[in-house]
Design a protein around this motif. Structure first.
Motif, short mmCIF file in Angstrom:
data_model
loop_
_atom_site.label_atom_id
_atom_site.label_comp_id
_atom_site.label_asym_id
_atom_site.label_seq_id
_atom_site.Cartn_x
_atom_site.Cartn_y
_atom_site.Cartn_z
N SER A 56 16.06 24.00 23.26
CA SER A 56 15.96 22.81 24.10
C SER A 56 14.82 23.00 25.10
O SER A 56 14.52 24.13 25.50
CB SER A 56 17.28 22.55 24.83
N LEU A 109 19.17 15.98 26.29
CA LEU A 109 20.44 16.68 26.27
C LEU A 109 21.25 16.51 27.56
O LEU A 109 22.40 16.93 27.62
CB LEU A 109 20.21 18.18 26.01
N GLU A 117 25.32 12.63 27.31
CA GLU A 117 26.40 13.06 26.42
C GLU A 117 26.20 12.56 24.99
O GLU A 117 26.34 13.33 24.02
CB GLU A 117 27.75 12.59 26.95
N ARG A 138 23.60 14.54 23.19
CA ARG A 138 24.05 15.87 22.79
C ARG A 138 24.85 15.80 21.50
O ARG A 138 24.68 16.63 20.59
CB ARG A 138 24.91 16.49 23.91
N ASN A 195 19.34 27.60 25.14
CA ASN A 195 19.54 26.54 26.14
C ASN A 195 18.52 26.72 27.26
O ASN A 195 18.76 27.48 28.21
CB ASN A 195 20.97 26.59 26.68
N SER A 214 25.69 20.19 30.85
CA SER A 214 25.14 19.87 29.53
C SER A 214 25.10 21.09 28.62
O SER A 214 25.33 20.99 27.41
CB SER A 214 23.73 19.29 29.68
N PHE A 252 26.99 21.09 25.07
CA PHE A 252 26.20 21.24 23.85
C PHE A 252 26.58 22.52 23.11
O PHE A 252 26.69 22.53 21.88
CB PHE A 252 24.71 21.23 24.18
#
Length: 242
Positions: A11, A59, A62, A65, A84, A115, A119
């Motif tokens: 990400s 991301l 919601e 994700r 992440n 998040s 995720f």
């Protein structure tokens, strides 16, 4: 953990630390999937990379994700590592009543902490199907000590650090899943420009240290100046009940 032949989702992979890690992993023979909010930036990043594809999406939302986790499950069933890295940071003067400190804090906590938890929970079932897998959380030197310029960002990274420790303890008996935490100091990226990033280390140094740690199964990855703090505090933390 092996450093090649992985399928890795990053990400915030279109710039900064994420892009630097994508370059290193791609060059080492991994399949890399980068993510970012801006499609144009993603396409520009792909021009600098080999064996890399992109999934656009935010991301911090919601529904996004859930969509991205679904795309990974159907399009990349061999996925065995997520990094992440996407983050938010604001200068946040708590003494200024007009600063809207709470809104900035909400955005930081949502992106940097909530998040990540959601995720990760969405993709964990897929990771646990692999022979070897990893969750990598990009934390910060700020997790150890806040300051008046980044009080709420630091709090979000401290929360991420605590979550990462708990996640590692949760899967301590699962030899197939490794939980890494990378602690960069100030890094010279566009992301950190507002907070003095020009004085920071290059993003490539973070990527180099992460790959070295991956090869050594070193789950705690302090970088640059963070190594001094980590060397002092980590032994103390390890003695605490957990």
């Amino acid at each position: 953990m092996k450093t090649s032949s992985n399928t890795v989702f990053i990400s915030g992979g279109s710039a900064g630390i994420g892009l630097a890690i994508a370059k290193k992993l791609s060059a080492a023979g991994n399949k890399v999937i980068i993510n970012g909010r801006n499609e144009e930036r993603l396409q520009n990043a792909l021009k600098e990379l080999d064996n890399v594809v992109a999934i656009q999406g935010d991301l911090s939302i919601e529904a996004e994700r859930i969509r991205i986790a679904g795309e990974l499950a159907t399009g990349h069933p061999e996925l065995n590592m997520i990094i992440n890295n996407a983050g938010a940071a604001f200068l946040n003067d708590l003494s200024d009543s007009n600063n809207n400190a709470a809104e900035k804090a909400y955005q930081e906590m949502n992106t940097n902490y909530i998040s990540v938890i959601h995720f990760t929970s969405l993709v964990l079932p897929q990771l646990l199907q692999q022979q070897e897998a990893a969750v990598v959380n990009i934390s910060s030197i700020a997790a150890y000590r806040s300051n008046k310029y980044l009080p709420t960002y630091s709090a979000s990274k401290a929360a991420l650090h605590s979550y990462t420790q708990g996640l590692r303890d949760t899967f301590a008996e699962n030899e197939k899943l490794n939980i890494y935490e990378v602690y960069p100091p100030l890094v010279n990226t566009e992301f950190s420009a507002e907070i003095g990033g020009a004085n920071g280390i290059p993003a490539s140094q973070v990527a180099d240290d992460f790959l070295a740690a991956l090869e050594l199964n070193q789950f705690e990855v302090p970088v640059g100046d963070t190594k001094k703090i980590h060397a002092m505090l980590h032994p103390i933390f390890e003695q605490a009940p957990h």
